[in-house]
Scaffold this motif. Structure first.
Motif, PDB file in Angstrom:
ATOM      1  N   ASP A  19       0.820  -1.211   0.000  1.00 45.19           N
ATOM      2  CA  ASP A  19       0.000   0.000   0.000  1.00 45.19           C
ATOM      3  C   ASP A  19       0.854   1.260   0.000  1.00 45.19           C
ATOM      4  O   ASP A  19       2.029   1.241   0.370  1.00 45.19           O
ATOM      5  CB  ASP A  19      -0.911   0.011   1.231  1.00 45.19           C
ATOM      6  CG  ASP A  19      -1.951  -1.097   1.174  1.00 45.19           C
ATOM      7  OD1 ASP A  19      -2.202  -1.600   0.063  1.00 45.19           O
ATOM      8  OD2 ASP A  19      -2.500  -1.451   2.220  1.00 45.19           O
ATOM      9  N   MET A  48      -2.128   6.634  -1.862  1.00 40.25           N
ATOM     10  CA  MET A  48      -3.517   6.589  -2.323  1.00 40.25           C
ATOM     11  C   MET A  48      -4.374   5.677  -1.446  1.00 40.25           C
ATOM     12  O   MET A  48      -5.524   6.013  -1.120  1.00 40.25           O
ATOM     13  CB  MET A  48      -3.576   6.100  -3.786  1.00 40.25           C
ATOM     14  CG  MET A  48      -3.184   7.144  -4.812  1.00 40.25           C
ATOM     15  SD  MET A  48      -4.348   8.539  -4.947  1.00 40.25           S
ATOM     16  CE  MET A  48      -3.559   9.763  -3.907  1.00 40.25           C
ATOM     17  N   GLU A  49      -3.832   4.536  -1.055  1.00 42.51           N
ATOM     18  CA  GLU A  49      -4.591   3.624  -0.188  1.00 42.51           C
ATOM     19  C   GLU A  49      -4.873   4.272   1.165  1.00 42.51           C
ATOM     20  O   GLU A  49      -5.954   4.107   1.736  1.00 42.51           O
ATOM     21  CB  GLU A  49      -3.835   2.314   0.011  1.00 42.51           C
ATOM     22  CG  GLU A  49      -3.847   1.381  -1.197  1.00 42.51           C
ATOM     23  CD  GLU A  49      -2.905   1.795  -2.299  1.00 42.51           C
ATOM     24  OE1 GLU A  49      -3.011   1.255  -3.412  1.00 42.51           O
ATOM     25  OE2 GLU A  49      -2.047   2.688  -2.066  1.00 42.51           O
ATOM     26  N   LEU A  78      -7.671   6.835   0.738  1.00 43.50           N
ATOM     27  CA  LEU A  78      -8.959   6.208   0.438  1.00 43.50           C
ATOM     28  C   LEU A  78      -9.582   5.518   1.639  1.00 43.50           C
ATOM     29  O   LEU A  78     -10.801   5.418   1.742  1.00 43.50           O
ATOM     30  CB  LEU A  78      -8.788   5.189  -0.699  1.00 43.50           C
ATOM     31  CG  LEU A  78      -8.700   5.750  -2.109  1.00 43.50           C
ATOM     32  CD1 LEU A  78      -8.181   4.680  -3.068  1.00 43.50           C
ATOM     33  CD2 LEU A  78     -10.065   6.257  -2.577  1.00 43.50           C
ATOM     34  N   GLN A 108      -1.549   2.796  -5.672  1.00 39.07           N
ATOM     35  CA  GLN A 108      -2.230   2.595  -6.947  1.00 39.07           C
ATOM     36  C   GLN A 108      -2.812   3.903  -7.474  1.00 39.07           C
ATOM     37  O   GLN A 108      -3.247   4.760  -6.704  1.00 39.07           O
ATOM     38  CB  GLN A 108      -3.356   1.564  -6.794  1.00 39.07           C
ATOM     39  CG  GLN A 108      -2.873   0.194  -6.361  1.00 39.07           C
ATOM     40  CD  GLN A 108      -1.937  -0.432  -7.374  1.00 39.07           C
ATOM     41  OE1 GLN A 108      -2.195  -0.368  -8.582  1.00 39.07           O
ATOM     42  NE2 GLN A 108      -0.865  -1.054  -6.905  1.00 39.07           N
ATOM     43  N   THR A 109      -2.826   4.050  -8.794  1.00 38.79           N
ATOM     44  CA  THR A 109      -3.437   5.234  -9.390  1.00 38.79           C
ATOM     45  C   THR A 109      -4.946   5.208  -9.151  1.00 38.79           C
ATOM     46  O   THR A 109      -5.552   4.138  -9.004  1.00 38.79           O
ATOM     47  CB  THR A 109      -3.154   5.296 -10.898  1.00 38.79           C
ATOM     48  OG1 THR A 109      -3.649   4.093 -11.512  1.00 38.79           O
ATOM     49  CG2 THR A 109      -1.666   5.415 -11.159  1.00 38.79           C
ATOM     50  N   HIS A 110      -5.548   6.389  -9.102  1.00 36.47           N
ATOM     51  CA  HIS A 110      -6.986   6.479  -8.831  1.00 36.47           C
ATOM     52  C   HIS A 110      -7.566   7.654  -9.612  1.00 36.47           C
ATOM     53  O   HIS A 110      -6.928   8.706  -9.750  1.00 36.47           O
ATOM     54  CB  HIS A 110      -7.231   6.669  -7.336  1.00 36.47           C
ATOM     55  CG  HIS A 110      -8.644   6.437  -6.912  1.00 36.47           C
ATOM     56  ND1 HIS A 110      -9.612   7.403  -6.993  1.00 36.47           N
ATOM     57  CD2 HIS A 110      -9.255   5.325  -6.416  1.00 36.47           C
ATOM     58  CE1 HIS A 110     -10.765   6.915  -6.557  1.00 36.47           C
ATOM     59  NE2 HIS A 110     -10.565   5.663  -6.198  1.00 36.47           N
ATOM     60  N   HIS A 111      -8.793   7.475 -10.104  1.00 41.43           N
ATOM     61  CA  HIS A 111      -9.388   8.520 -10.945  1.00 41.43           C
ATOM     62  C   HIS A 111      -9.758   9.775 -10.162  1.00 41.43           C
ATOM     63  O   HIS A 111      -9.999  10.833 -10.750  1.00 41.43           O
ATOM     64  CB  HIS A 111     -10.632   7.969 -11.659  1.00 41.43           C
ATOM     65  CG  HIS A 111     -11.773   7.637 -10.748  1.00 41.43           C
ATOM     66  ND1 HIS A 111     -11.781   6.521  -9.932  1.00 41.43           N
ATOM     67  CD2 HIS A 111     -12.942   8.290 -10.512  1.00 41.43           C
ATOM     68  CE1 HIS A 111     -12.903   6.485  -9.242  1.00 41.43           C
ATOM     69  NE2 HIS A 111     -13.626   7.550  -9.570  1.00 41.43           N
ATOM     70  N   SER A 158      -7.670  11.175  -7.901  1.00 37.87           N
ATOM     71  CA  SER A 158      -6.414  11.514  -7.230  1.00 37.87           C
ATOM     72  C   SER A 158      -6.345  12.996  -6.865  1.00 37.87           C
ATOM     73  O   SER A 158      -5.852  13.354  -5.786  1.00 37.87           O
ATOM     74  CB  SER A 158      -5.223  11.127  -8.097  1.00 37.87           C
ATOM     75  OG  SER A 158      -5.293  11.755  -9.372  1.00 37.87           O
ATOM     76  N   LEU A 205      -8.507  13.545  -3.810  1.00 43.33           N
ATOM     77  CA  LEU A 205      -7.913  12.917  -2.634  1.00 43.33           C
ATOM     78  C   LEU A 205      -6.742  13.741  -2.101  1.00 43.33           C
ATOM     79  O   LEU A 205      -6.590  13.924  -0.893  1.00 43.33           O
ATOM     80  CB  LEU A 205      -7.451  11.495  -2.975  1.00 43.33           C
ATOM     81  CG  LEU A 205      -8.562  10.477  -3.225  1.00 43.33           C
ATOM     82  CD1 LEU A 205      -7.998   9.185  -3.821  1.00 43.33           C
ATOM     83  CD2 LEU A 205      -9.312  10.173  -1.935  1.00 43.33           C
TER      84      LEU A 205
END
Length: 338
Positions: free
Chosen positions: A199, A202-203, A206, A231-234, A236, A239
């Motif tokens: 992790d 981003m984790e 989230l 991990q990439t996230h839409h 981002s 966040l």
């Protein structure tokens, strides 16, 4: 005689009626003992139920509650203890082992303080950063020990610079350094270091149940810690702009008075995430590539940065005629803009 019999019967009848009346009166006078008897029977029944084995299941749910208390106390200590920020929620230590020999061979700063040219160059750069972070100028900067490292466009050497700065600061006797990979669109820190992780940032953003210790990794360089991007996230941008991220940056800045935090951010031009991260940092190191970065790009970068930041520029891939290897040079200016 008949009258005598009648009189006797009459007396017997009257006596019987008198006895009935007395019995009735006695019965009427005895409700309280009857109630007492009922209460006694109820209490006796409750005592029997308490002594019986049937209530045992009611005791079983209470057992975990007794065990929960020390676990909660342990978790609280792990979160708040200053020397345990790199232990996960289970008390284990997350570790990334860097191949220091490979990094040295690939041209990175050597952690053994060898008198290599690149070591000397980054010593010069970090001196100005440390002076800004802890010297007189720090009183005029917000989060002076938070340093973002970025570039105008991709592939200009920002991650190379961020890692080298972290390695150089880690050799300080009285400073620690945290390297955060916030280039969540194209994470490159752990890939460049050639280490695997689980992790990351981003984790953490989230999952509100995660503590920052769950994504903070100790390394085999004693004073260096790393937070991967994850991990990439839409979402981002959202966040990184969240209150949770702002609170975390505040913790980074204020929790440890001797810590420098280096944040590897995405390129500044055309990337929203970088502008968000620039609002958190007190200093910015902008990496430019000689012969590639345009003046218009530099002007655009300046417009996107917080005007109260201390901003410096590193010229990467420059040909330095006086350098032994002839392939690296730098320029750095650290005064805040008007």
């Amino acid at each position: 005689m008949g009258n005598s019999i009648e009189k006797a019967l009459q007396k017997q009848k009257e006596a019987a009626e008198k006895r009935k009346a007395e019995q009735a009166a006695q019965a009427a006078e005895q409700p309280e003992p009857a109630k007492a008897s009922t209460i006694e029977r109820t209490l006796e029944k409750q005592a029997q139920q308490a002594a019986a084995p049937e209530p045992a299941p009611a005791i079983i749910p209470a057992a975990p509650a007794v065990k929960e208390q020390p676990v909660q106390q342990s978790a609280t200590v792990a979160v708040t203890a200053d020397d345990n920020d790199d232990t996960d929620g289970h008390g284990g230590v997350k570790t990334l082992t860097l191949d220091l020999k490979s990094l040295d061979e690939r041209g990175f700063v050597s952690v053994n303080n060898a008198r290599k040219l690149i070591n000397e160059e980054y010593r010069e750069i970090k001196r100005k950063l440390l002076k800004n972070a802890f010297g007189a100028l720090s009183k005029t900067l917000n989060n002076s020990n938070i340093i973002m490292v970025s570039s105008a466009r991709p592939s200009e050497g920002k991650t190379f610079t961020a890692i080298n700065l972290a390695l150089s600061i880690a050799s300080e006797q009285d400073k620690t350094v945290l390297l955060v990979d916030a280039d969540v669109l194209k994470p490159n820190v752990t890939r460049t270091l050639r280490v695997d992780h689980q992790d990351g940032l981003m984790e953490y953003l989230l999952d509100e149940d995660k503590d920052i210790a769950d994504v903070l990794y100790r390394t085999n360089v004693d004073k260096l810690r790393i937070i991967p991007a994850g991990q990439t996230h839409h979402l981002s941008t959202e966040l990184l702009a969240s209150e949770r991220m702002a609170y975390t940056i505040d913790e980074f800045s204020n929790r440890y008075p001797d810590r420098i935090v280096i944040i590897d951010t995405p390129p500044l031009i055309g990337i929203n995430e970088s502008a968000v991260l620039a609002s958190f940092a007190g200093q910015a190191v902008i990496v430019t590539e000689e012969g590639r970065t345009k003046l218009n790009d530099i002007n655009s970068i300046v417009d996107r940065l917080n005007p109260d930041m201390a901003v410096g520029f590193v010229v990467n891939k420059a040909v330095n005629e006086s350098a032994e290897n002839g392939n690296y040079g730098y320029y750095y200016g650290s005064e805040p803009r008007d």
